[in-house]
Design an enzyme around this catalytic site. Sequence first.
Site, mmCIF file in Angstrom:
data_model
loop_
_atom_site.group_PDB
_atom_site.id
_atom_site.type_symbol
_atom_site.label_atom_id
_atom_site.label_comp_id
_atom_site.label_asym_id
_atom_site.label_seq_id
_atom_site.Cartn_x
_atom_site.Cartn_y
_atom_site.Cartn_z
ATOM 1 N N GLY A 10 0.795 -1.225 0.000
ATOM 2 C CA GLY A 10 0.000 0.000 0.000
ATOM 3 C C GLY A 10 0.822 1.267 0.000
ATOM 4 N N ASN A 12 4.422 3.696 -1.541
ATOM 5 C CA ASN A 12 4.778 4.459 -2.753
ATOM 6 C C ASN A 12 4.819 3.579 -3.992
ATOM 7 O OD1 ASN A 12 5.433 6.994 -1.350
ATOM 8 N ND2 ASN A 12 7.162 5.858 -0.502
ATOM 9 N N PHE A 35 -2.453 -4.344 5.775
ATOM 10 C CA PHE A 35 -1.773 -3.568 6.804
ATOM 11 C C PHE A 35 -2.657 -2.433 7.341
ATOM 12 C CE2 PHE A 35 1.585 -0.442 8.046
ATOM 13 C CZ PHE A 35 2.125 -1.205 9.065
ATOM 14 N N GLU A 38 -5.244 0.526 5.789
ATOM 15 C CA GLU A 38 -4.869 1.034 4.462
ATOM 16 C C GLU A 38 -5.853 0.612 3.375
ATOM 17 O OE1 GLU A 38 -0.809 0.187 3.469
ATOM 18 O OE2 GLU A 38 -0.016 1.572 4.963
ATOM 19 N N THR A 139 15.952 -3.240 -8.840
ATOM 20 C CA THR A 139 15.604 -2.028 -8.099
ATOM 21 C C THR A 139 14.195 -1.605 -8.481
ATOM 22 O OG1 THR A 139 16.232 0.265 -7.681
ATOM 23 C CG2 THR A 139 16.639 -0.537 -9.888
ATOM 24 N N CYS A 144 9.587 7.477 -6.478
ATOM 25 C CA CYS A 144 8.177 7.879 -6.485
ATOM 26 C C CYS A 144 7.675 8.139 -5.069
ATOM 27 C CB CYS A 144 7.333 6.801 -7.162
ATOM 28 S SG CYS A 144 7.543 5.164 -6.453
ATOM 29 N N HIS A 206 25.000 2.281 0.627
ATOM 30 C CA HIS A 206 24.220 2.770 1.777
ATOM 31 C C HIS A 206 24.894 2.459 3.121
ATOM 32 C CE1 HIS A 206 20.642 2.659 -1.219
ATOM 33 N NE2 HIS A 206 21.319 3.780 -1.314
ATOM 34 N N ARG A 318 16.256 2.992 6.301
ATOM 35 C CA ARG A 318 16.421 1.793 5.447
ATOM 36 C C ARG A 318 17.857 1.567 4.988
ATOM 37 N NH1 ARG A 318 10.793 2.152 2.351
ATOM 38 N NH2 ARG A 318 9.557 1.611 4.181
HETATM 39 P P1 NAI Z 1 6.845 2.438 1.626
HETATM 40 O O1 NAI Z 1 7.555 2.952 2.810
HETATM 41 O O2 NAI Z 1 5.961 3.398 0.896
HETATM 42 O O3 NAI Z 1 6.015 1.149 2.063
HETATM 43 C C1 NAI Z 1 5.206 1.270 3.130
HETATM 44 C C2 NAI Z 1 4.083 0.271 2.971
HETATM 45 O O4 NAI Z 1 4.523 -1.014 3.359
HETATM 46 C C3 NAI Z 1 2.927 0.588 3.878
HETATM 47 O O5 NAI Z 1 2.086 1.547 3.288
HETATM 48 C C4 NAI Z 1 2.276 -0.747 4.020
HETATM 49 O O6 NAI Z 1 1.388 -0.991 2.947
HETATM 50 C C5 NAI Z 1 3.430 -1.711 3.913
HETATM 51 N N1 NAI Z 1 3.828 -2.230 5.218
HETATM 52 C C6 NAI Z 1 4.501 -1.586 6.171
HETATM 53 N N2 NAI Z 1 4.684 -2.382 7.234
HETATM 54 C C7 NAI Z 1 4.117 -3.574 6.915
HETATM 55 C C8 NAI Z 1 3.984 -4.793 7.595
HETATM 56 N N3 NAI Z 1 4.480 -4.967 8.818
HETATM 57 N N4 NAI Z 1 3.357 -5.806 6.956
HETATM 58 C C9 NAI Z 1 2.852 -5.637 5.734
HETATM 59 N N5 NAI Z 1 2.956 -4.488 5.035
HETATM 60 C C10 NAI Z 1 3.572 -3.480 5.629
HETATM 61 O O7 NAI Z 1 7.911 1.799 0.656
HETATM 62 P P2 NAI Z 1 8.129 2.109 -0.882
HETATM 63 O O8 NAI Z 1 8.633 3.506 -1.038
HETATM 64 O O9 NAI Z 1 6.944 1.684 -1.626
HETATM 65 O O10 NAI Z 1 9.372 1.175 -1.195
HETATM 66 C C11 NAI Z 1 9.224 -0.205 -1.472
HETATM 67 C C12 NAI Z 1 10.604 -0.738 -1.732
HETATM 68 O O11 NAI Z 1 11.182 -0.043 -2.838
HETATM 69 C C13 NAI Z 1 11.587 -0.550 -0.571
HETATM 70 O O12 NAI Z 1 12.444 -1.672 -0.563
HETATM 71 C C14 NAI Z 1 12.375 0.684 -0.953
HETATM 72 O O13 NAI Z 1 13.657 0.715 -0.386
HETATM 73 C C15 NAI Z 1 12.440 0.508 -2.467
HETATM 74 N N6 NAI Z 1 12.663 1.747 -3.206
HETATM 75 C C16 NAI Z 1 11.749 2.755 -3.137
HETATM 76 C C17 NAI Z 1 11.944 3.914 -3.859
HETATM 77 C C18 NAI Z 1 10.937 5.011 -3.871
HETATM 78 O O14 NAI Z 1 11.167 6.031 -4.534
HETATM 79 N N7 NAI Z 1 9.817 4.893 -3.178
HETATM 80 C C19 NAI Z 1 13.129 4.085 -4.728
HETATM 81 C C20 NAI Z 1 14.012 2.940 -4.752
HETATM 82 C C21 NAI Z 1 13.772 1.824 -4.002
#
Ligand code: NAI
Length: 405
Positions: A10, A12, A35, A38, A139, A144, A206, A318
Amino acid sequence: MTTQITICGGGNAAHTLAGLLSSRQELSVQVYIPFGNEAQLWQEGIQQNKGITVNTPTGTIQGQPSAVFQDPSAAVSGSKLVFVALPAFAHEPILKQIAAHISPGAWVGAIPARGGFDLCVRDVFKERLSEISIFGFQTLPWACRIQEFGKQTTILGAKKQVDITAWPSVMAPIISARLQELLSMAINPTASFLSLALADTGQIIHPGIMYGLFHDWTGHPYDKPRLFYQGVDANIAAVLQQMSDEIQSLRTALEGYYPNLDLSAVRPISDWLKLSYQTNIVDSSTLQSSFATNTSYTGLLAPMQKTNGGYIPDFQARYLSEDVPYNLLVTRGIAELAGVSTPVIDKVLSWAQNQLAKEYLTSGKMQGADLQYTRTPQRYGFTNLSQFMKKMQYLASTKNNAYVF
Ligand code: NAI
């Protein structure tokens, strides 16, 4: 006829993927979000906004997911393609919830995968493994951010090309071609999940820069946040170079043991920087200058928290909490199986595990109590390289009864 697919998550990545894919006529996109509240927020947002809006640098895309579920069976049954678009710590719990409900033949993958995703899937799916194909992105293709929860997300930048791998390996070109079409971007199939794990440069950059910036921090707050990439000085660059060299030694050792193994995607850090940021690096004469003069990195800050007295490092961010247990430790575990010593990686890991209040390495071995929360080969009981390579099928390709759609 529409093809049903599911996006798990749910955040980004899930917002962006859901918006982009559900804009395609040929797909019916379901979203699985167990989660918190959401799922409800997504349902309300989608209803009010008539779908998810994705703002891209070149325009706006609007998609409408067909349903949002909290129930895993409803969310994934009948889906031919299942994306896990979550931070790595959430992969295992989500896979455990959906495994029994996945339809035979489905493609199940993570975007991004991080290290050891295939070990985790193998462990969770057990005897059902031969019914599915697994894929993993090197990746996330985009930087976003959610603008409005359940309604709107913005792509700040998109990568020109992303590597993907799959198991069984015969599926890599098939899955990559289909996803390339669906996501309208260049997706390049690579050899194996082993290659994907070792090639991840985030595991060097990192934790390496965090160590460099903060290993001698005395606990006094800083007046202002520190620059992350532009904070790389000659000493930090030396640490990054040595970590990269140790991974190259591991690559050489593995290629020596297994001459048919393809680890060509596991590049030295300077080669990767040049390949990824060719036009953005003003002075590429040294590793330090390649970081300091990379315009894509300008102004990006180290993860820090504001306190009354100033700024302190955020060691739960992270860059350590994801990149250590799901990236660098996986590589370190493979090095231990291969008998390759990694003194500088060990120095960084020993410091990082203290900051994270975890115990992974003890007496120079992968035997700490918190290994159970990682995706290292040791966590899954591997103690011997040939057993690991054989069981994980990094050298062989086998067919299964996957969907082709
Ligand atoms: P995010 O921080 O937006 O994800 C949060 C989401 O994870 C929550 O909204 C929820 O739906 C879920 N969540 C959180 N705790 C949970 C739990 N205990 N059980 C189940 N679901 C749970 O992360 P994002 O930004 O979507 O990133 C996803 C992956 O992509 C990560 O590994 C991040 O490092 C990587 N990434 C993200 C980038 C970006 O621009 N957003 C860029 C490059 C890599």
